[in-house]
Design an enzyme around this catalytic site. Structure first.
Site, PDB file in Angstrom:
ATOM      1  N   GLU A 147       0.827  -1.218   0.000  1.00  0.00           N
ATOM      2  CA  GLU A 147       0.000   0.000   0.000  1.00  0.00           C
ATOM      3  C   GLU A 147       0.857   1.262   0.000  1.00  0.00           C
ATOM      4  O   GLU A 147       0.504   2.260  -0.630  1.00  0.00           O
ATOM      5  CB  GLU A 147      -0.942  -0.025   1.214  1.00  0.00           C
ATOM      6  CG  GLU A 147      -2.011  -1.112   1.066  1.00  0.00           C
ATOM      7  CD  GLU A 147      -2.730  -1.433   2.367  1.00  0.00           C
ATOM      8  OE1 GLU A 147      -2.036  -1.611   3.397  1.00  0.00           O
ATOM      9  OE2 GLU A 147      -3.964  -1.491   2.367  1.00  0.00           O
TER      10      GLU A 147
ATOM     11  N   GLU B  47      -3.622  -9.668   3.826  1.00  0.00           N
ATOM     12  CA  GLU B  47      -4.452  -9.464   5.037  1.00  0.00           C
ATOM     13  C   GLU B  47      -5.524 -10.536   5.185  1.00  0.00           C
ATOM     14  O   GLU B  47      -5.861 -10.945   6.297  1.00  0.00           O
ATOM     15  CB  GLU B  47      -5.104  -8.079   4.995  1.00  0.00           C
ATOM     16  CG  GLU B  47      -4.139  -6.912   5.149  1.00  0.00           C
ATOM     17  CD  GLU B  47      -3.509  -6.450   3.846  1.00  0.00           C
ATOM     18  OE1 GLU B  47      -3.647  -7.153   2.811  1.00  0.00           O
ATOM     19  OE2 GLU B  47      -2.869  -5.389   3.858  1.00  0.00           O
TER      20      GLU B  47
HETATM   21  N1  COA Z   1       4.302  -7.680  11.740  1.00  0.00           N
HETATM   22  C1  COA Z   1       4.995  -8.121  12.793  1.00  0.00           C
HETATM   23  N2  COA Z   1       6.003  -9.021  12.700  1.00  0.00           N
HETATM   24  C2  COA Z   1       6.299  -9.480  11.479  1.00  0.00           C
HETATM   25  C3  COA Z   1       5.615  -9.067  10.333  1.00  0.00           C
HETATM   26  C4  COA Z   1       4.555  -8.116  10.496  1.00  0.00           C
HETATM   27  N3  COA Z   1       3.857  -7.640   9.457  1.00  0.00           N
HETATM   28  N4  COA Z   1       6.131  -9.724   9.271  1.00  0.00           N
HETATM   29  C5  COA Z   1       7.120 -10.498   9.734  1.00  0.00           C
HETATM   30  N5  COA Z   1       7.219 -10.376  11.067  1.00  0.00           N
HETATM   31  C6  COA Z   1       8.179 -11.019  11.972  1.00  0.00           C
HETATM   32  C7  COA Z   1       7.967 -12.524  12.057  1.00  0.00           C
HETATM   33  O1  COA Z   1       6.954 -12.821  12.992  1.00  0.00           O
HETATM   34  C8  COA Z   1       9.333 -12.988  12.484  1.00  0.00           C
HETATM   35  O2  COA Z   1       9.477 -12.737  13.871  1.00  0.00           O
HETATM   36  P1  COA Z   1      10.457 -13.664  14.759  1.00  0.00           P
HETATM   37  O3  COA Z   1      11.828 -13.504  14.168  1.00  0.00           O
HETATM   38  O4  COA Z   1      10.311 -13.078  16.128  1.00  0.00           O
HETATM   39  O5  COA Z   1       9.916 -15.058  14.620  1.00  0.00           O
HETATM   40  C9  COA Z   1      10.273 -12.035  11.757  1.00  0.00           C
HETATM   41  O6  COA Z   1       9.491 -10.879  11.444  1.00  0.00           O
HETATM   42  C10 COA Z   1      10.802 -12.592  10.452  1.00  0.00           C
HETATM   43  O7  COA Z   1       9.705 -13.099   9.712  1.00  0.00           O
HETATM   44  P2  COA Z   1       9.775 -14.516   8.971  1.00  0.00           P
HETATM   45  O8  COA Z   1       8.401 -14.833   8.490  1.00  0.00           O
HETATM   46  O9  COA Z   1      10.468 -15.526   9.827  1.00  0.00           O
HETATM   47  O10 COA Z   1      10.757 -14.147   7.781  1.00  0.00           O
HETATM   48  P3  COA Z   1      10.742 -14.639   6.293  1.00  0.00           P
HETATM   49  O11 COA Z   1      11.958 -14.044   5.706  1.00  0.00           O
HETATM   50  O12 COA Z   1      10.562 -16.106   6.201  1.00  0.00           O
HETATM   51  O13 COA Z   1       9.436 -13.969   5.632  1.00  0.00           O
HETATM   52  C11 COA Z   1       7.876 -12.237   5.124  1.00  0.00           C
HETATM   53  C12 COA Z   1       9.322 -12.575   5.524  1.00  0.00           C
HETATM   54  C13 COA Z   1       7.762 -10.716   5.137  1.00  0.00           C
HETATM   55  C14 COA Z   1       7.610 -12.761   3.717  1.00  0.00           C
HETATM   56  C15 COA Z   1       6.898 -12.899   6.118  1.00  0.00           C
HETATM   57  O14 COA Z   1       7.306 -12.610   7.431  1.00  0.00           O
HETATM   58  C16 COA Z   1       5.455 -12.447   6.002  1.00  0.00           C
HETATM   59  O15 COA Z   1       4.739 -12.929   5.142  1.00  0.00           O
HETATM   60  N6  COA Z   1       5.042 -11.501   6.882  1.00  0.00           N
HETATM   61  C17 COA Z   1       3.657 -11.126   7.066  1.00  0.00           C
HETATM   62  C18 COA Z   1       3.176 -10.238   5.962  1.00  0.00           C
HETATM   63  C19 COA Z   1       1.758  -9.847   6.230  1.00  0.00           C
HETATM   64  O16 COA Z   1       0.863 -10.637   6.453  1.00  0.00           O
HETATM   65  N7  COA Z   1       1.533  -8.517   6.163  1.00  0.00           N
HETATM   66  C20 COA Z   1       0.223  -7.947   6.322  1.00  0.00           C
HETATM   67  C21 COA Z   1      -0.008  -7.522   7.719  1.00  0.00           C
HETATM   68  S1  COA Z   1      -1.639  -6.918   7.919  1.00  0.00           S
END
Ligand code: COA
Length: 258
Positions: A110, A130
């Site tokens: 966004e 989301e």
């Molecule tokens: N808010 C809070 N914490 C988040 C986050 C978010 N939007 N996205 C990632 N994190 C945290 C994870 O919980 C993890 O925390 P930890 O190290 O304490 O376990 C850390 O960041 C790393 O994330 P991880 O998923 O292990 O890394 P990755 O490299 O495998 O994947 C992403 C990275 C960004 C692809 C994946 O974390 C993801 O899909 N995040 C969520 C995206 C999402 O749903 N956004 C919309 C929110 S409304």
């Protein structure tokens, strides 16, 4: 203002570079959103000639800070705050370029959509995940994504949470250019530098008329264009540009930005 979760650099050519720096995933916490809003306000008060918005190398921004989600009361605060910050950025009177190096998910996608133009690295990934949390986009995704890729593709992305890689993003118009990762910042800086030496008042009027026109009817948009077309002849650069064309031909004008 001193920022802790982002950096804001100003270059000599008037280009501003805003870079998110909130840990590994650039989660858009309330504190980061407040800093984006403050940076957008600073840029509104002292407008640059172009802006580049960038994030982390592997993760542009992973969306809202999920741990801050609570219930209805939190949602009533988070939504307006993120809209206010992104609207202020979107309304800057100059080209705002998103340089997306990696994951741009949720609020990250966004944020890129609040920019005028998206340059993506080949490894960039866009998405509105989301729905996988059982919620909906809250940072403009339902509206700006639909305006950029059309309602059907926006619905498919927002209702499934499917992530879109750079090549598909380019194909559907979500990315405007895709470049090798090592080229991303060079290309964003080159485009920003190109517009920075242009007719900045005319650029601002053009952007305003396009954006305002998109949220109204064709006839009302054409009326805005007629007003803008008169307004632009009050700028110094319109005199410089027309005189330069008549004396030296196209593309030689040296604009002042006034
Ligand atoms: N808010 C809070 N914490 C988040 C986050 C978010 N939007 N996205 C990632 N994190 C945290 C994870 O919980 C993890 O925390 P930890 O190290 O304490 O376990 C850390 O960041 C790393 O994330 P991880 O998923 O292990 O890394 P990755 O490299 O495998 O994947 C992403 C990275 C960004 C692809 C994946 O974390 C993801 O899909 N995040 C969520 C995206 C999402 O749903 N956004 C919309 C929110 S409304």
């Amino acid at each position: 203002m001193a920022y802790e979760l982002l950096t804001l650099e100003r270059h000599d050519n008037g280009v501003a570079v805003l870079t998110l720096a909130n840990g590994k995933v650039n989660a858009l916490s309330g504190a980061l959103v407040a800093e984006i809003d403050a940076a957008a306000e600073e840029l509104t008060d002292s407008p640059p000639s172009a802006v580049i918005v960038s994030g982390g190398d592997r993760i542009f921004a992973a969306g809202a800070e999920i741990s801050e989600f609570g219930g209805l009361d939190e949602a009533k605060v988070i939504g307006p705050e993120i809209h206010a910050a992104f609207d202020r950025l979107a309304a800057l009177p100059c080209l705002v370029i998103a340089a997306v190096s990696g994951y741009a998910l949720g609020g990250g996608c966004e944020l890129s959509l609040a920019c005028d133009y998206r340059i993506a690295a080949e490894r960039a990934v866009f998405g509105q995940p989301e729905i996988l949390l059982g919620i909906i986009p809250g940072g403009g995704g339902t509206q700006r994504l639909a305006r950029v890729v059309g309602p059907s593709k926006a619905k498919e992305m927002c209702l499934t949470g499917r992530q879109v890689k750079a090549d598909e993003a380019l194909q559907i118009g979500l990315a405007d250019e895709v470049v090798a990762p090592g080229e991303l910042h060079r290309r964003a800086l080159a485009l920003a530098a190109e517009v920075a030496k242009g007719a900045l008042q005319a650029q601002a009027i053009t952007k305003r008329v396009i954006d305002s026109g998109l949220s109204t009817s064709l006839n009302a948009g054409l009326a805005l264009e007629r007003e803008g077309f008169v307004e632009v002849f009050g700028t110094d650069d319109s005199q410089i540009g027309v005189a330069s064309f008549l004396a030296h031909g196209p593309g030689k004008a040296e604009f002042t930005g006034a």
